[in-house]
Design a protein around this motif. Structure first.
Motif, PDB file in Angstrom:
ATOM      1  N   ALA A  41       0.841  -1.205   0.000  1.00 53.18           N
ATOM      2  CA  ALA A  41       0.000   0.000   0.000  1.00 53.18           C
ATOM      3  C   ALA A  41       0.873   1.251   0.000  1.00 53.18           C
ATOM      4  O   ALA A  41       0.579   2.232  -0.696  1.00 53.18           O
ATOM      5  N   ALA A  42       1.960   1.211   0.770  1.00 49.81           N
ATOM      6  CA  ALA A  42       2.870   2.361   0.817  1.00 49.81           C
ATOM      7  C   ALA A  42       3.496   2.614  -0.550  1.00 49.81           C
ATOM      8  O   ALA A  42       3.629   3.767  -0.978  1.00 49.81           O
ATOM      9  N   VAL A  48       1.402   7.169  -6.541  1.00 49.67           N
ATOM     10  CA  VAL A  48       0.426   8.260  -6.700  1.00 49.67           C
ATOM     11  C   VAL A  48       1.106   9.600  -6.418  1.00 49.67           C
ATOM     12  O   VAL A  48       0.895  10.585  -7.140  1.00 49.67           O
ATOM     13  N   GLY A  49       1.932   9.639  -5.385  1.00 53.53           N
ATOM     14  CA  GLY A  49       2.645  10.869  -5.047  1.00 53.53           C
ATOM     15  C   GLY A  49       3.566  11.332  -6.165  1.00 53.53           C
ATOM     16  O   GLY A  49       3.629  12.528  -6.471  1.00 53.53           O
ATOM     17  N   ALA A  64       1.647  14.906   2.478  1.00 53.68           N
ATOM     18  CA  ALA A  64       0.869  14.029   3.362  1.00 53.68           C
ATOM     19  C   ALA A  64       1.124  12.567   3.010  1.00 53.68           C
ATOM     20  O   ALA A  64       1.266  11.716   3.901  1.00 53.68           O
ATOM     21  N   ILE A  65       1.195  12.268   1.728  1.00 55.49           N
ATOM     22  CA  ILE A  65       1.504  10.900   1.285  1.00 55.49           C
ATOM     23  C   ILE A  65       2.870  10.490   1.811  1.00 55.49           C
ATOM     24  O   ILE A  65       3.045   9.378   2.340  1.00 55.49           O
ATOM     25  N   LEU A  70       6.282   7.409   5.566  1.00 56.09           N
ATOM     26  CA  LEU A  70       7.292   7.418   6.633  1.00 56.09           C
ATOM     27  C   LEU A  70       6.783   6.669   7.861  1.00 56.09           C
ATOM     28  O   LEU A  70       7.526   5.911   8.494  1.00 56.09           O
ATOM     29  N   ALA A  71       5.514   6.873   8.196  1.00 54.48           N
ATOM     30  CA  ALA A  71       4.920   6.158   9.326  1.00 54.48           C
ATOM     31  C   ALA A  71       4.875   4.652   9.046  1.00 54.48           C
ATOM     32  O   ALA A  71       5.171   3.831   9.931  1.00 54.48           O
TER      33      ALA A  71
END
Length: 157
Positions: A41-42, A48-49, A64-65, A70-71
């Motif tokens: 998913a990341a 997309v980013g 935000a992406i 990063l999280a």
């Protein structure tokens, strides 16, 4: 240096990181549980980013992406170290080792097989994408910082 060139270069490096991480995940068959789908998913979010970045769309969304990825990367490092600690605990390899020593052995793969730094590829890609959002087109600075002084005509002539 041309801002567009720098943005495209950072986007290209992000794409290379996405492809490399995707290849590594595929080779490891990293899809056997819901938790193992997080990096996929990341990678999708990173793609997309990159697309939004290249289309010169909302930098805030791209940032935000990058923050979400990063999280996810931090979660991955923690999950990998925790998995290694579990292996070490069940095997008895961590018996009598201090808590800090247990975490260190799990982080350095002295116990367990999961690579703790592999999720760091996601962080690297996210940071490249984030950095690209700060490359902006600026108007060139004037050649002379001071305006030319006005020429005064002599009085009385």
């Amino acid at each position: 240096m041309n801002a567009t060139l720098v943005r495209r270069a950072l986007a290209a490096l992000t794409v290379i990181a996405i492809l490399g991480a995707g290849f590594e995940l595929a080779v490891e068959r990293h899809w056997r549980s819901a938790t193992q789908l997080v990096p996929w998913a990341a990678l999708g979010l990173l793609a997309v980013g990159v697309l939004l970045l290249l289309l010169n769309r909302v930098s805030g969304v791209v940032r935000a992406i990058a923050a979400v990825v990063l999280a996810a990367s931090a979660f991955g490092v923690f999950a990998h170290v925790s998995a290694n600690m579990t292996v070490g605990t069940f095997s008895g390899a961590l018996d009598g080792v201090s808590a800090i020593g247990q975490w260190w052995q799990a982080f350095t793969k002295s116990v367990g097989d999961t690579p703790p730094l592999a999720p760091g590829m996601l962080a690297q890609a996210a940071l490249l994408l984030l950095l690209a959002t700060y490359v902006t087109h600026r108007a060139p600075a004037p050649r002379h910082a001071q305006a030319p002084a006005a020429v005064r005509k002599p009085a009385g002539r």
